[in-house]
Every structure is written in C-alpha cells, then in structure tokens.
Design a protein around this motif. Sequence first.
Motif, mmCIF file in Angstrom:
data_model
loop_
_atom_site.group_PDB
_atom_site.id
_atom_site.type_symbol
_atom_site.label_atom_id
_atom_site.label_comp_id
_atom_site.label_asym_id
_atom_site.label_seq_id
_atom_site.Cartn_x
_atom_site.Cartn_y
_atom_site.Cartn_z
ATOM 1 N N LEU A 1 52.381 8.834 -17.672
ATOM 2 C CA LEU A 1 51.602 10.040 -17.960
ATOM 3 C C LEU A 1 50.737 9.856 -19.205
ATOM 4 C CD1 LEU A 1 54.248 12.783 -17.160
ATOM 5 C CD2 LEU A 1 52.228 12.169 -15.805
ATOM 6 N N GLU A 2 51.264 9.177 -20.195
ATOM 7 C CA GLU A 2 50.484 8.897 -21.405
ATOM 8 C C GLU A 2 49.282 8.019 -21.081
ATOM 9 O OE1 GLU A 2 53.335 7.202 -24.089
ATOM 10 O OE2 GLU A 2 54.294 9.126 -24.478
ATOM 11 N N ASN A 3 49.493 7.018 -20.229
ATOM 12 C CA ASN A 3 48.382 6.156 -19.817
ATOM 13 C C ASN A 3 47.334 6.957 -19.058
ATOM 14 O OD1 ASN A 3 49.413 3.822 -20.946
ATOM 15 N ND2 ASN A 3 50.463 3.197 -19.091
ATOM 16 N N ALA A 4 47.772 7.830 -18.165
ATOM 17 C CA ALA A 4 46.838 8.660 -17.400
ATOM 18 C C ALA A 4 46.030 9.552 -18.338
ATOM 19 C CB ALA A 4 47.588 9.487 -16.365
ATOM 20 N N ALA A 5 46.689 10.165 -19.292
ATOM 21 C CA ALA A 5 46.004 11.041 -20.238
ATOM 22 C C ALA A 5 44.975 10.267 -21.054
ATOM 23 C CB ALA A 5 47.012 11.715 -21.160
ATOM 24 N N ARG A 6 45.352 9.075 -21.490
ATOM 25 C CA ARG A 6 44.427 8.243 -22.267
ATOM 26 C C ARG A 6 43.191 7.879 -21.440
ATOM 27 N NH1 ARG A 6 44.247 3.018 -22.174
ATOM 28 N NH2 ARG A 6 46.324 2.790 -21.291
ATOM 29 N N LEU A 7 43.410 7.547 -20.169
ATOM 30 C CA LEU A 7 42.292 7.187 -19.299
ATOM 31 C C LEU A 7 41.388 8.390 -19.008
ATOM 32 C CD1 LEU A 7 44.252 4.818 -16.964
ATOM 33 C CD2 LEU A 7 42.253 4.166 -18.327
ATOM 34 N N LEU A 8 41.979 9.557 -18.849
ATOM 35 C CA LEU A 8 41.167 10.750 -18.610
ATOM 36 C C LEU A 8 40.349 11.115 -19.842
ATOM 37 C CD1 LEU A 8 43.653 12.868 -16.500
ATOM 38 C CD2 LEU A 8 41.546 11.746 -15.705
ATOM 39 N N GLU A 9 40.917 10.908 -21.012
ATOM 40 C CA GLU A 9 40.155 11.138 -22.239
ATOM 41 C C GLU A 9 38.987 10.166 -22.326
ATOM 42 O OE1 GLU A 9 42.963 10.849 -25.445
ATOM 43 O OE2 GLU A 9 43.840 12.802 -24.995
ATOM 44 N N ALA A 10 39.229 8.916 -21.955
ATOM 45 C CA ALA A 10 38.152 7.917 -21.955
ATOM 46 C C ALA A 10 37.079 8.297 -20.938
ATOM 47 C CB ALA A 10 38.719 6.530 -21.654
ATOM 48 N N GLU B 1 32.611 9.143 -21.092
ATOM 49 C CA GLU B 1 31.654 8.354 -20.317
ATOM 50 C C GLU B 1 30.804 9.220 -19.390
ATOM 51 O OE1 GLU B 1 30.949 5.317 -20.855
ATOM 52 O OE2 GLU B 1 32.621 4.842 -22.171
ATOM 53 N N MET B 2 30.446 10.393 -19.836
ATOM 54 C CA MET B 2 29.679 11.316 -19.003
ATOM 55 C C MET B 2 28.333 10.736 -18.558
ATOM 56 S SD MET B 2 31.707 13.839 -18.645
ATOM 57 C CE MET B 2 30.796 15.260 -18.097
ATOM 58 N N THR B 3 27.767 9.815 -19.328
ATOM 59 C CA THR B 3 26.477 9.229 -18.967
ATOM 60 C C THR B 3 26.625 7.958 -18.137
ATOM 61 O OG1 THR B 3 26.370 7.985 -21.031
ATOM 62 C CG2 THR B 3 25.364 10.183 -21.016
ATOM 63 N N ASN B 4 27.848 7.497 -17.955
ATOM 64 C CA ASN B 4 28.093 6.287 -17.171
ATOM 65 C C ASN B 4 29.037 6.652 -16.026
ATOM 66 O OD1 ASN B 4 28.778 3.785 -16.151
ATOM 67 N ND2 ASN B 4 29.009 2.820 -18.148
ATOM 68 N N ARG C 1 35.817 5.153 -12.442
ATOM 69 C CA ARG C 1 36.851 4.108 -12.484
ATOM 70 C C ARG C 1 38.016 4.543 -13.359
ATOM 71 N NH1 ARG C 1 39.988 1.288 -9.941
ATOM 72 N NH2 ARG C 1 40.627 -0.654 -10.861
ATOM 73 N N TYR C 2 37.718 5.103 -14.524
ATOM 74 C CA TYR C 2 38.780 5.629 -15.376
ATOM 75 C C TYR C 2 39.587 6.689 -14.637
ATOM 76 C CZ TYR C 2 37.131 3.481 -19.778
ATOM 77 O OH TYR C 2 36.798 2.616 -20.773
ATOM 78 N N ASP C 3 38.887 7.557 -13.910
ATOM 79 C CA ASP C 3 39.560 8.610 -13.148
ATOM 80 C C ASP C 3 40.462 8.012 -12.074
ATOM 81 O OD1 ASP C 3 39.829 11.523 -12.475
ATOM 82 O OD2 ASP C 3 39.026 10.778 -10.569
#
Length: 53
Positions: free
Chosen positions: A10-19, A23-26, A32-34
């Motif tokens: 869950l921590e990894n998922a949260a970190r990836l969603l924050e990343a 990346e709103m412009t990419n 991919r992060y999602d």
Amino acid sequence: MSRPTAEQALENAARLLEAAELEMTNLPLMERYDELATSWLSYANLSVEVDRT
C-alpha cells in the motif's frame, strides 16, 4: 527472501500515485505510474487474502 507485506504494498501504491500526480503533463508516464500502483494494490489485496488462510 521475504515477500512485501500488504502495508508495504500500500505504501508503494501511494508513492506511485503521488508520483503520477506530478506528471500531469506527461500522460504516458502518469498512466504507467497508475498501472504500477494498481498492481501494488492488487498485490496488497492478495497478500491479505493469503494471510487470512
């Protein structure tokens, strides 16, 4: 080698969603992060199910 706990997943998922939010412009990178976050969420769910048995 030990497997990650549901909490770590869950921590990894949260970190990836924050990343992904950064990346709103990419769009391809954001998607991919999602996708990776979704994989970690699925892993967390499976981990909880395994621990219950």
